[in-house]
Design a protein around this motif. Structure first.
Motif, PDB file in Angstrom:
ATOM      1  N   GLY A  25       0.818  -1.204   0.000  1.00  0.00           N
ATOM      2  CA  GLY A  25       0.000   0.000   0.000  1.00  0.00           C
ATOM      3  C   GLY A  25       0.848   1.247   0.000  1.00  0.00           C
ATOM      4  N   LYS A  26       0.160   2.364  -0.083  1.00  0.00           N
ATOM      5  CA  LYS A  26       0.841   3.656  -0.042  1.00  0.00           C
ATOM      6  C   LYS A  26      -0.163   4.706   0.434  1.00  0.00           C
ATOM      7  N   VAL A  27       0.219   5.448   1.469  1.00  0.00           N
ATOM      8  CA  VAL A  27      -0.582   6.578   1.916  1.00  0.00           C
ATOM      9  C   VAL A  27      -0.264   7.749   0.984  1.00  0.00           C
ATOM     10  N   LEU A  28      -1.297   8.313   0.381  1.00  0.00           N
ATOM     11  CA  LEU A  28      -1.121   9.441  -0.541  1.00  0.00           C
ATOM     12  C   LEU A  28      -1.348  10.783   0.142  1.00  0.00           C
ATOM     13  N   TRP A  29      -2.156  10.777   1.215  1.00  0.00           N
ATOM     14  CA  TRP A  29      -2.463  12.015   1.932  1.00  0.00           C
ATOM     15  C   TRP A  29      -2.916  11.657   3.339  1.00  0.00           C
ATOM     16  N   GLU A  30      -2.501  12.474   4.298  1.00  0.00           N
ATOM     17  CA  GLU A  30      -2.962  12.321   5.680  1.00  0.00           C
ATOM     18  C   GLU A  30      -3.226  13.700   6.237  1.00  0.00           C
TER      19      GLU A  30
END
Length: 106
Positions: A25-30
């Motif tokens: 996975g990859k977090v694109l925005w937090e």
């Protein structure tokens, strides 16, 4: 999104019911407070269990059956949108490597 570089997200072995599924996975925005997260998540075929967060996702590719304990059985594939609730206990049977774009509210 289909070619985003994803990072390993090892499963807890206790979550694996059958097969040898691999999660990336990859977090694109937090959000600054860490309570809103958007990203991409992928899992290869197999069967896993999970306890969900408040999540809206759209399937980008692949197919799975999601069984919500005491609730619905969801057949999801490309273009399908799904909402999961915090605390839902689920079993994911992944038929074809599944990639989803998600938004989680903590």
């Amino acid at each position: 999104m289909a070619d985003a570089d994803l990072e390993p997200e090892p499963l807890d072995p206790a979550q694996i019911v059958s097969g040898e599924p691999v999660v990336t996975g990859k977090v694109l925005w937090e959000s600054p407070d860490g309570r809103q997260i958007r990203g991409i998540w992928q899992i290869t075929p197999g069967v896993v269990t999970d306890t969900e967060a408040n999540e809206l996702f759209v399937v980008v590719s692949g197919r799975a059956t999601i069984e919500v304990e005491g609730g619905s059985v969801l057949e999801v594939g490309p273009g399908d949108a799904c909402v999961l609730r915090e605390g839902d206990h689920t079993q994911w049977t992944v038929h074809e490597t599944l990639r989803k774009a998600y938004h989680i509210s903590l």
